[in-house]
Each structure stands twice: as C-alpha cells, then as structure tokens.
Design a protein around this motif. Structure first.
Motif, PDB file in Angstrom:
ATOM      1  N   ILE A 208     -23.887 120.020 -87.774  1.00 20.56           N
ATOM      2  CA  ILE A 208     -24.010 119.367 -89.084  1.00 20.56           C
ATOM      3  C   ILE A 208     -22.612 117.752 -90.080  1.00 20.56           C
ATOM      4  O   ILE A 208     -23.011 117.378 -90.164  1.00 20.56           O
ATOM      5  N   ILE A 209     -21.654 119.174 -89.578  1.00 24.35           N
ATOM      6  CA  ILE A 209     -20.065 118.469 -89.759  1.00 24.35           C
ATOM      7  C   ILE A 209     -20.525 116.691 -88.714  1.00 24.35           C
ATOM      8  O   ILE A 209     -19.955 115.599 -89.532  1.00 24.35           O
ATOM      9  N   GLN A 210     -20.923 116.856 -88.287  1.00 26.80           N
ATOM     10  CA  GLN A 210     -20.955 115.904 -87.390  1.00 26.80           C
ATOM     11  C   GLN A 210     -21.382 114.292 -87.701  1.00 26.80           C
ATOM     12  O   GLN A 210     -22.092 113.119 -87.855  1.00 26.80           O
ATOM     13  N   SER A 211     -22.947 115.079 -88.310  1.00 31.60           N
ATOM     14  CA  SER A 211     -23.770 113.924 -88.776  1.00 31.60           C
ATOM     15  C   SER A 211     -23.403 113.673 -90.287  1.00 31.60           C
ATOM     16  O   SER A 211     -23.497 112.351 -90.788  1.00 31.60           O
ATOM     17  N   TYR A 212     -22.405 114.877 -91.209  1.00 36.85           N
ATOM     18  CA  TYR A 212     -22.220 114.151 -92.604  1.00 36.85           C
ATOM     19  C   TYR A 212     -20.649 113.748 -91.801  1.00 36.85           C
ATOM     20  O   TYR A 212     -20.665 111.981 -93.370  1.00 36.85           O
ATOM     21  N   VAL A 213     -19.827 113.614 -90.859  1.00 34.84           N
ATOM     22  CA  VAL A 213     -18.730 112.554 -90.739  1.00 34.84           C
ATOM     23  C   VAL A 213     -19.374 111.085 -90.014  1.00 34.84           C
ATOM     24  O   VAL A 213     -18.898 110.177 -90.748  1.00 34.84           O
ATOM     25  N   PHE A 214     -20.141 110.747 -89.689  1.00 32.95           N
ATOM     26  CA  PHE A 214     -21.260 109.924 -88.975  1.00 32.95           C
ATOM     27  C   PHE A 214     -21.687 109.046 -90.286  1.00 32.95           C
ATOM     28  O   PHE A 214     -21.620 107.787 -90.505  1.00 32.95           O
ATOM     29  N   VAL A 215     -22.325 109.644 -91.257  1.00 30.04           N
ATOM     30  CA  VAL A 215     -22.773 109.497 -92.713  1.00 30.04           C
ATOM     31  C   VAL A 215     -21.856 108.660 -93.713  1.00 30.04           C
ATOM     32  O   VAL A 215     -21.717 107.602 -93.483  1.00 30.04           O
ATOM     33  N   ILE A 216     -20.827 109.822 -93.663  1.00 25.52           N
ATOM     34  CA  ILE A 216     -19.685 109.356 -94.145  1.00 25.52           C
ATOM     35  C   ILE A 216     -19.104 108.132 -93.733  1.00 25.52           C
ATOM     36  O   ILE A 216     -18.609 107.832 -95.028  1.00 25.52           O
ATOM     37  N   LEU A 217     -18.571 107.636 -92.633  1.00 24.96           N
ATOM     38  CA  LEU A 217     -18.437 107.209 -92.432  1.00 24.96           C
ATOM     39  C   LEU A 217     -18.336 105.404 -92.369  1.00 24.96           C
ATOM     40  O   LEU A 217     -18.107 105.001 -92.721  1.00 24.96           O
ATOM     41  N   SER A 218     -19.708 105.373 -91.894  1.00 21.25           N
ATOM     42  CA  SER A 218     -20.628 104.694 -92.320  1.00 21.25           C
ATOM     43  C   SER A 218     -20.743 103.916 -93.767  1.00 21.25           C
ATOM     44  O   SER A 218     -20.875 103.061 -94.179  1.00 21.25           O
ATOM     45  N   THR A 219     -20.616 105.245 -94.461  1.00 24.69           N
ATOM     46  CA  THR A 219     -20.571 104.653 -96.165  1.00 24.69           C
ATOM     47  C   THR A 219     -18.868 104.041 -96.724  1.00 24.69           C
ATOM     48  O   THR A 219     -19.635 102.956 -97.245  1.00 24.69           O
ATOM     49  N   LEU A 220     -18.175 104.491 -95.870  1.00 28.18           N
ATOM     50  CA  LEU A 220     -16.839 103.730 -96.085  1.00 28.18           C
ATOM     51  C   LEU A 220     -16.411 102.696 -95.747  1.00 28.18           C
ATOM     52  O   LEU A 220     -16.225 101.403 -96.597  1.00 28.18           O
ATOM     53  N   TYR A 221     -17.000 102.905 -94.031  1.00 29.43           N
ATOM     54  CA  TYR A 221     -17.011 100.762 -93.944  1.00 29.43           C
ATOM     55  C   TYR A 221     -18.306 100.261 -95.253  1.00 29.43           C
ATOM     56  O   TYR A 221     -18.021  98.614 -95.133  1.00 29.43           O
ATOM     57  N   SER A 222     -19.607 100.460 -95.451  1.00 31.65           N
ATOM     58  CA  SER A 222     -19.875  99.658 -96.298  1.00 31.65           C
ATOM     59  C   SER A 222     -19.737  99.384 -97.528  1.00 31.65           C
ATOM     60  O   SER A 222     -19.194  98.288 -98.126  1.00 31.65           O
ATOM     61  N   SER A 223     -18.096 100.530 -98.348  1.00 33.79           N
ATOM     62  CA  SER A 223     -17.979 100.255 -99.893  1.00 33.79           C
ATOM     63  C   SER A 223     -16.144  98.913 -99.627  1.00 33.79           C
ATOM     64  O   SER A 223     -16.062  98.774-100.206  1.00 33.79           O
ATOM     65  N   GLU A 224     -16.021  98.744 -97.983  1.00 34.91           N
ATOM     66  CA  GLU A 224     -14.480  98.187 -97.518  1.00 34.91           C
ATOM     67  C   GLU A 224     -15.759  96.729 -98.299  1.00 34.91           C
ATOM     68  O   GLU A 224     -14.600  95.774 -97.721  1.00 34.91           O
ATOM     69  N   VAL A 225     -16.934  96.046 -97.263  1.00 35.12           N
ATOM     70  CA  VAL A 225     -16.831  94.934 -97.608  1.00 35.12           C
ATOM     71  C   VAL A 225     -18.030  94.454 -99.044  1.00 35.12           C
ATOM     72  O   VAL A 225     -18.183  93.182 -99.227  1.00 35.12           O
ATOM     73  N   ASN A 226     -17.819  95.277 -99.952  1.00 41.78           N
ATOM     74  CA  ASN A 226     -18.048  94.583-100.897  1.00 41.78           C
ATOM     75  C   ASN A 226     -16.728  95.008-102.427  1.00 41.78           C
ATOM     76  O   ASN A 226     -16.050  95.218-102.044  1.00 41.78           O
TER      77      ASN A 226
END
Length: 226
Positions: A208-226
């Motif tokens: 569960i934790i690694q799935s959450y970390v993967f998605v949270i980091l992807s979300t943070l990378y997405s927020s940086e380009v806006n």
C-alpha cells in the motif's frame, strides 16, 4: 525448477510459447467490474471511502484550475492498478509484475514524459524559472541548471526503481527464509512460520505504501509544470 535465486522473479512460465506470468496484471478485469453492480458491502464502502480520501488529497496537490480538473481520477486509477498488482504478488505462485522494471518503467516514463512535454509547450517560462531556485547566487546558476536538469531526467528511473526494488526486497527475503524450512528443527520451524507471518504483514503494508508513494510523487511532478 529454479536455475538461480532470482528466477522466481523471471517471467518464464509459458504455455504454447505464450508467457503466463503477465496474465496476473489483467486479473483485475475479472474482479473490479463487479463493484459496479453487486449489492453494496463493507468492502465497497471502504474502497469508496479510500477513493474519496485520495481524490480530496490529489485535488489539493494539483490545485483548483480548469487544466487539472478531473486529473485526480487518473492518479486514483493508477493507485488502484499498482496496489492490486502488489497484493496479487503476495499470493503463492502468482507472478509479481510490479517487481519488474519493464512494468514500473512503463508506468513512470509515459507519465513523466507527458508532464515534461506539457510544461515545456504551455509553460515555457515557468519551466525555465524552475531550473534556478529562488535566491541562488549568480555564480552558482550554471551548476544549479545542470543539477536541476539531471534531477528532472532521472525522475522516471527513481520512480520505477523505488517500486520494483521494494517489491523485490520483501519477496526475496520471504523466499530465502522459506527455502530453509526443510532443513531446520520443529522448534525453529514454528519460529520461522511466525517470522514469515510478520513479514507478510509488513509486505502488505509495503504494497500500500509504495503504491501511495508512487502516485503522490507523480502528482507532485504534475503540479510543478503548472
């Protein structure tokens, strides 16, 4: 028969020259659609509550603009896919697809590439400004540009390696301990079973934790380009 220790992670099981191990990735198609028409249960209510919680958190990270509207559902689907495959790998004789770089990199690379292309095409000045953190001395600016560029380039690799390495590590430890069960005494065997149960609980949390970390980091990378 295993030729070496790591062959348990190798997709070598086949029938009529067709690999069967990767079929575990598609098993979700058999179970997930049931949640749309069966009578609501505690399981469905729990999953709905988890999805709503993730939706609220991803909306906060992504921001409230028209471009990101609905993007949180993409990351919820990605979380569901990864956590489902992580848990499938805990069952005996089921291939863990998320322990292979070919699976994790095929998830991380398209997401990262789409973010980078979107950012450089639509927010070019913002992306250039991201290469030099605020307050950097002028003499250090060329070095900071190189460091930020390298850190951006290795992001899909770090996402893929983090997920695959964490899944391999736990499964490898369970395999190593399990192979010693035939050559130890009864007392040590009971201790080994207790240890295996604890490790299995730990691996469930890691899934569960690694799935959450993967998605949270992807979300943070997405927020940086806006």
């Amino acid at each position: 028969m295993m030729t070496n220790l790591f062959s348990v992670f190798d997709p070598s099981t086949s029938m009529m020259s067709l690999s069967l191990n990767w079929l575990s990735t598609l098993l979700g198609m058999m179970f997930i659609p049931y949640s749309f028409w069966i009578i609501p249960s505690r399981y469905s209510f729990l999953w709905t509550m988890i999805c709503n919680k993730l939706h609220q958190e991803f909306k906060t990270l992504l921001g409230y603009n028209k471009i990101n509207k609905g993007s949180s559902f993409i990351f919820i689907s990605l979380f569901s896919l990864i956590v489902f495959n992580n848990f499938l790998g805990l069952f005996p004789y089921i291939f863990t697809s998320t322990s292979h770089m070919s699976m994790t990199l095929s998830l991380a690379l398209p997401i990262w590439l789409s973010f980078i292309l979107f950012g450089w095409i639509n927010n070019t000045q913002h992306m250039f400004a991201h290469l030099v953190p605020q307050g950097t001395p002028p003499i250090l600016m060329p070095f900071m540009v190189c460091i930020e560029t390298i850190s951006n380039m290795i992001r899909p690799g770090t996402l893929a390696v983090r997920l695959a390495a964490n899944m391999i590590a736990g499964h490898l430890l369970l395999t190593l301990l399990g192979n010693t069960g035939t050559s130890i005494s009864s007392i040590l065997l009971m201790l080994l079973l207790f240890t295996q149960i604890l490790l299995l609980i730990l691996e469930s949390a890691v899934a569960i934790i690694q799935s959450y970390v993967f998605v949270i980091l992807s979300t943070l990378y997405s927020s940086e380009v806006n």
